[in-house]
Write a protein that holds these residues in place. Sequence first.
Motif, PDB file in Angstrom:
ATOM      1  N   VAL A  79       0.836  -1.204   0.000  1.00 25.85           N
ATOM      2  CA  VAL A  79       0.000   0.000   0.000  1.00 25.85           C
ATOM      3  C   VAL A  79       0.870   1.253   0.000  1.00 25.85           C
ATOM      4  N   PHE A  80       1.897   1.271   0.872  1.00 27.76           N
ATOM      5  CA  PHE A  80       2.781   2.438   0.941  1.00 27.76           C
ATOM      6  C   PHE A  80       3.469   2.689  -0.394  1.00 27.76           C
ATOM      7  N   LEU A  81       4.009   1.613  -0.961  1.00 30.95           N
ATOM      8  CA  LEU A  81       4.712   1.760  -2.228  1.00 30.95           C
ATOM      9  C   LEU A  81       3.785   2.287  -3.308  1.00 30.95           C
ATOM     10  N   LEU A  82       2.582   1.720  -3.392  1.00 33.26           N
ATOM     11  CA  LEU A  82       1.657   2.130  -4.437  1.00 33.26           C
ATOM     12  C   LEU A  82       1.287   3.598  -4.291  1.00 33.26           C
ATOM     13  N   ILE A  83       0.897   4.001  -3.071  1.00 29.94           N
ATOM     14  CA  ILE A  83       0.466   5.386  -2.858  1.00 29.94           C
ATOM     15  C   ILE A  83       1.608   6.357  -3.134  1.00 29.94           C
ATOM     16  N   THR A  84       2.774   6.030  -2.632  1.00 28.44           N
ATOM     17  CA  THR A  84       3.903   6.948  -2.820  1.00 28.44           C
ATOM     18  C   THR A  84       4.326   7.001  -4.279  1.00 28.44           C
ATOM     19  N   ARG A  85       4.300   5.862  -4.964  1.00 32.98           N
ATOM     20  CA  ARG A  85       4.706   5.869  -6.362  1.00 32.98           C
ATOM     21  C   ARG A  85       3.713   6.659  -7.207  1.00 32.98           C
ATOM     22  N   VAL A  86       2.424   6.467  -6.932  1.00 31.67           N
ATOM     23  CA  VAL A  86       1.408   7.229  -7.671  1.00 31.67           C
ATOM     24  C   VAL A  86       1.561   8.720  -7.390  1.00 31.67           C
ATOM     25  N   SER A  87       1.810   9.061  -6.138  1.00 32.20           N
ATOM     26  CA  SER A  87       1.940  10.474  -5.776  1.00 32.20           C
ATOM     27  C   SER A  87       3.179  11.105  -6.410  1.00 32.20           C
ATOM     28  N   VAL A  88       4.310  10.396  -6.325  1.00 31.41           N
ATOM     29  CA  VAL A  88       5.537  10.923  -6.916  1.00 31.41           C
ATOM     30  C   VAL A  88       5.374  11.071  -8.428  1.00 31.41           C
ATOM     31  N   ASN A  89       4.751  10.071  -9.032  1.00 32.29           N
ATOM     32  CA  ASN A  89       4.530  10.132 -10.480  1.00 32.29           C
ATOM     33  C   ASN A  89       3.653  11.327 -10.841  1.00 32.29           C
ATOM     34  N   HIS A  90       2.650  11.587 -10.005  1.00 34.82           N
ATOM     35  CA  HIS A  90       1.758  12.710 -10.255  1.00 34.82           C
ATOM     36  C   HIS A  90       2.514  14.027 -10.209  1.00 34.82           C
ATOM     37  N   ARG A  91       3.359  14.192  -9.216  1.00 37.54           N
ATOM     38  CA  ARG A  91       4.110  15.442  -9.095  1.00 37.54           C
ATOM     39  C   ARG A  91       5.174  15.569 -10.185  1.00 37.54           C
ATOM     40  N   LEU A  92       5.742  14.452 -10.573  1.00 41.87           N
ATOM     41  CA  LEU A  92       6.716  14.475 -11.660  1.00 41.87           C
ATOM     42  C   LEU A  92       6.073  14.933 -12.967  1.00 41.87           C
ATOM     43  N   THR A  93       4.877  14.438 -13.242  1.00 44.36           N
ATOM     44  CA  THR A  93       4.211  14.817 -14.492  1.00 44.36           C
ATOM     45  C   THR A  93       3.793  16.275 -14.476  1.00 44.36           C
ATOM     46  N   HIS A  94       3.571  16.872 -13.296  1.00 47.80           N
ATOM     47  CA  HIS A  94       3.304  18.305 -13.241  1.00 47.80           C
ATOM     48  C   HIS A  94       4.499  19.087 -13.772  1.00 47.80           C
ATOM     49  N   VAL A  95       5.698  18.608 -13.471  1.00 53.88           N
ATOM     50  CA  VAL A  95       6.892  19.281 -13.972  1.00 53.88           C
ATOM     51  C   VAL A  95       7.012  19.091 -15.481  1.00 53.88           C
ATOM     52  N   LEU A  96       6.720  17.879 -15.952  1.00 55.45           N
ATOM     53  CA  LEU A  96       6.768  17.632 -17.390  1.00 55.45           C
ATOM     54  C   LEU A  96       5.770  18.517 -18.126  1.00 55.45           C
ATOM     55  N   ARG A  97       4.587  18.665 -17.532  1.00 57.98           N
ATOM     56  CA  ARG A  97       3.573  19.521 -18.158  1.00 57.98           C
ATOM     57  C   ARG A  97       4.031  20.981 -18.145  1.00 57.98           C
ATOM     58  N   ALA A  98       4.645  21.414 -17.050  1.00 61.29           N
ATOM     59  CA  ALA A  98       5.130  22.793 -16.969  1.00 61.29           C
ATOM     60  C   ALA A  98       6.178  23.055 -18.040  1.00 61.29           C
ATOM     61  N   GLN A  99       6.985  22.041 -18.326  1.00 62.79           N
ATOM     62  CA  GLN A  99       8.003  22.180 -19.369  1.00 62.79           C
ATOM     63  C   GLN A  99       7.344  22.433 -20.719  1.00 62.79           C
ATOM     64  N   ARG A 100       6.276  21.713 -21.036  1.00 66.65           N
ATOM     65  CA  ARG A 100       5.589  21.915 -22.318  1.00 66.65           C
ATOM     66  C   ARG A 100       4.804  23.222 -22.317  1.00 66.65           C
ATOM     67  N   ASP A 101       4.259  23.599 -21.158  1.00 66.07           N
ATOM     68  CA  ASP A 101       3.508  24.850 -21.087  1.00 66.07           C
ATOM     69  C   ASP A 101       4.393  26.044 -21.441  1.00 66.07           C
ATOM     70  N   LYS A 102       5.652  25.962 -21.048  1.00 55.73           N
ATOM     71  CA  LYS A 102       6.560  27.062 -21.380  1.00 55.73           C
ATOM     72  C   LYS A 102       6.751  27.188 -22.882  1.00 55.73           C
ATOM     73  N   GLY A 103       6.606  26.067 -23.588  1.00 56.90           N
ATOM     74  CA  GLY A 103       6.739  26.099 -25.035  1.00 56.90           C
ATOM     75  C   GLY A 103       5.456  26.430 -25.768  1.00 56.90           C
ATOM     76  N   GLY A 104       4.334  26.512 -25.034  1.00 61.99           N
ATOM     77  CA  GLY A 104       3.073  26.876 -25.663  1.00 61.99           C
ATOM     78  C   GLY A 104       2.083  25.739 -25.809  1.00 61.99           C
ATOM     79  N   ALA A 105       2.193  24.681 -24.981  1.00 62.46           N
ATOM     80  CA  ALA A 105       1.247  23.567 -25.074  1.00 62.46           C
ATOM     81  C   ALA A 105      -0.160  24.052 -24.745  1.00 62.46           C
ATOM     82  N   LEU A 106      -1.133  23.520 -25.475  1.00 61.39           N
ATOM     83  CA  LEU A 106      -2.521  23.950 -25.325  1.00 61.39           C
ATOM     84  C   LEU A 106      -3.294  22.972 -24.459  1.00 61.39           C
ATOM     85  N   GLU A 107      -4.132  23.510 -23.600  1.00 64.61           N
ATOM     86  CA  GLU A 107      -5.080  22.692 -22.846  1.00 64.61           C
ATOM     87  C   GLU A 107      -6.454  22.908 -23.472  1.00 64.61           C
ATOM     88  N   LEU A 108      -6.853  21.952 -24.320  1.00 65.99           N
ATOM     89  CA  LEU A 108      -8.098  22.086 -25.062  1.00 65.99           C
ATOM     90  C   LEU A 108      -9.201  21.272 -24.396  1.00 65.99           C
TER      91      LEU A 108
END
Length: 1065
Positions: A614-643
Amino acid sequence: MIKTEKVLHLKSSRGRKVRVVREHYLREHVPCYSSLCQAQCGKVLSGEVTHYVMPDAGVARDFMEILEFREIQGIVFTQTACQAVQHSRGRRQYNRLRSLLKDPRHHCILFANEFQEYSYCPREKGEPQDKWQTRCVYHAAVWYHDHLAGLKPVVMITEDQTAVAEYSSLNCGVYVLCTQEYLQTFWPELQAALELYCSIAQSLQEKGSEGTEREYTEHLPAEVLEAGIKSGRYIQGTLNVNKHRAQHEAFVRFEGSSNKSSELNSDVLVCGGKNRNRAVHGDMVAVELLPKGEWRGRTTALTEGQGEEKGDETQSQPMATGRVVGILQRNWRDYVVTFPPKEETQSQSRNSQRILATPWDQRIPKIRISTQQADKLQDHRVIVRLDSWDSTSLYPNGHSVRVLGRAGELETEVQTILIENCIHVPPFSEAQLGEMPVSSPESPWSVDPAEVITRRDLRQTHLVFSVDPRGCEDVDDTLSIRSLPPGPRGERLELGVHIADVTHFVKEGSLTDLEARARATTYYLADRRYDMLPAVLSADLCSLLGGVDRYAMSVMWDLDAQTLAVNKVWYGRTLIQSSYQLYYELAQALLNGEEAEVPELGTIMLNTAEWRGVFLLITRVSVNHRLTHVLRAQRDKGGALELEGVEVRAQLDEDRNITALVPRQPLEVHETVAECMIYANHWVARKIQESFPQQALLRHHPPPRQEFFNQLQDSARARGFTIDTRSNKALADSLDRAVDPRDPLVNRLLRVMATMAMSNALYFSTGACPVDQYYHYGLALDRYTHFTSPIRRYADMIVHRLLTAAIAMEKGAGPAKALASNKELEEMAQQINNKNRAAQHAQKVSTELFQCLYFRDKDPETDERCVADAVIYTIRANGMLVFIPQYGLKGAVYLKNREGQVVSERQDGGCDWQTGSLQRYLDHITTTTAAGTSTFNLFQHITVRISVQLSRCHSDTIRLEVVSNRPHQAPETQVQTSQPQGARGRSQLVQEVVRQAEEASQQAEEKRGRASKLSTEEREFRQSKCPNLYSLLEEVRELALLDLAACGAGGGGLGAAAQACATSA
């Protein structure tokens, strides 16, 4: 080799007859491609068929559709027959014949009879061409039979009765039959082929019975059109008919032309059927511009019903207007039509066998068909094909192919949708299924030990999990994330995306691969799906289900834990076992820290090892979620659209009856998973493009045309917002600012309009496109492809093979099979683009069908579900377009009817029809009657009544009528329509479903409570008293997030991390 001469009688570009004499070489050894051949001429034709069939030139030319039946195998096409098709039927028909010859599923071959020394027949002086062609084919049949030593009878089929009488008794083992007799004798069970033959034969027989009075101008010759296009006098493009005004309005989008007119920066308008000049929707045409004084504008009024529109409707600014002067390429397909009632059949022609059938697609003109089944097939949907459209006929001629069923029945309407979108999905054949690995309860599939040696085994080292819709069977992708030992630069993380290794099971060039290539994608309809691959792969061996070993293609990034810079990337084949198969709502609950039961963990009372999971799953999902926020921020700087798209799911009961329309509820975890897939697709695109610069399959998204943003900009301006469309970055920032705190739906609708303005993303071969056009406008990425869904997309299978070849090349080994050339890859890309477009349209129309089915049996006057809140998002000359959030519906609301009455508002907000006038403005529309003036503003909430407008020949449509000029007040308290961060409110229908689910969950909770009495602490945190792990869970969560938290302390937070990632990319 023998040298002889061949005399050809051709026509010059000016129409003069030219006699051409060419050298012609005859050979003794010409391959026959039969497996029975003693000379080993190649093995294409099976020796297991009862006979070989050889059609003559007339049958190949006129009855190609019958020869395309897969049941009819062992076909030998002669060179004579193929050349007759090419010269008399044009490139399109000839390409169909070539495709038939290339497809190994049909078991047919081309025999070069005119180069074989003993089968060649020189044309005699004065001999008619058709007689000579028939004689050539018969001599080829005799040679073929003798060449195989009489081991297989050869049947020649022809429509020439004199040939049947002349040749039928000359040679034993060579039979000459007419096509109808052949079908009746050899294929009596293939009734569809016989019916199709009768339909085509009758159409050909009556083809010459048209009148002589010319209805349309003749098309210009091909050489004149080609010269005119090169000089810029004519414009080349595809004809697109406006389905709302099919009789009056069509557009041609110019392409491939060098038009020198500086004013021409948009589509060319073609008004009326005469100017369309027998062109059908989808045809490639040549257009000549009319004088500027005759230019007209687009119609801005809404079109109601199927009747003829009035000619005094409001028009936009005049635009380039033209007329069709020639057809460059016919793009005719199968059409679904409905036969007229009996009284109309009798009045349409003196010959009662000829009728005018109405196509299901409103953009297609009525089709004249010759049939003897007009009475029997009334109110039925029938597939027809067009044969010709002469200048002396008001309507095109066609023939019926087969009957789908009675109009209005669900199965008939679904099959209609498939046919209209050129989707052909027959059951997988025995030969295709025979290629599949065995997997059954008696003989379960297991991992090959040889594969374990060659693959990287992640089963014991990585916690792998998937997140998909509830009940998903074809699980394409899984994720993993873990900490790595510290490196020279500090702490490290590893992000992994693991994709089903479909190409391990589907070998290139196999029958399964050819079928997958033909389908190109899995087709999702409202109540069913048609898989690209057999179920043993899509739902079992290639599906990354939880708890079983599976082959995967993986991409794993070694990341700096603080900056998230990419240290290195690993690509390769792996062996995985998914530990958790989550669905979106469950993953979202884990992210939110809410109570959630993971099926793989069983009951509440867990041991220490399970709690570690349970700990591993929750932490991995949470870390993955926060990591993808950074990936999205990287594309947003280039002009990615949220349609924003409007997605609606039809909720069905066990009998497949629709019970509710459920709009898709966006969740944060959707973005989390999508961002990981985008990241993988981007890095794989980089890898294959660097390895194969001229033959990699990528996907680009061209920038939209600026005029497509007009509606978005006008609507936003009416609300006080400015939309900057100069770049994707400017557009994204403008949409982010266009937020009305009083009504979140405003921003959502603006994003919907931005989505509607976008061009389609397309696959392409890198050798066919300049590097500066690789860019993906919507995702703001310089290179992109599709890698993450090979179970349901053939493009991903191509990319998997390219990636495998790139990995092999990196190791010093060449690809196992030669890669497709740039030309072949570009042809595949175009075919996949067409199929994807068809799949999207079929899904949309299927959803509209079920929306109509949902409301069709409800009384709009008394049923509360037929009254809903709607938001105005576009103003038109006689009404407005509205969006209904509760059902995800978009449609037209008319403020003026055919009688000239307009909508008038009463004092209580209700609306009636009264005599009056209508005035349209940029941001609102007003109606004026004796009772006063009523105003309807952009983004205003009104109340509408929903009903269904039935149609005998076309699809049913949703009809909306304004009930009140005020927002709809539901009987029960409603939640907000839209909330940020995925917590959008549900419709009344969804609330009912959720309420029932909560009641069921409550009852189950009470049963568990009776079975095991737990303390308050145990019930709240799902923990046992000894040990109490709640605090430990919080500590593990915080420790797992320390690396990312350090980003903030290290200078700049997530922004700095995003900048570092952007630098590394």
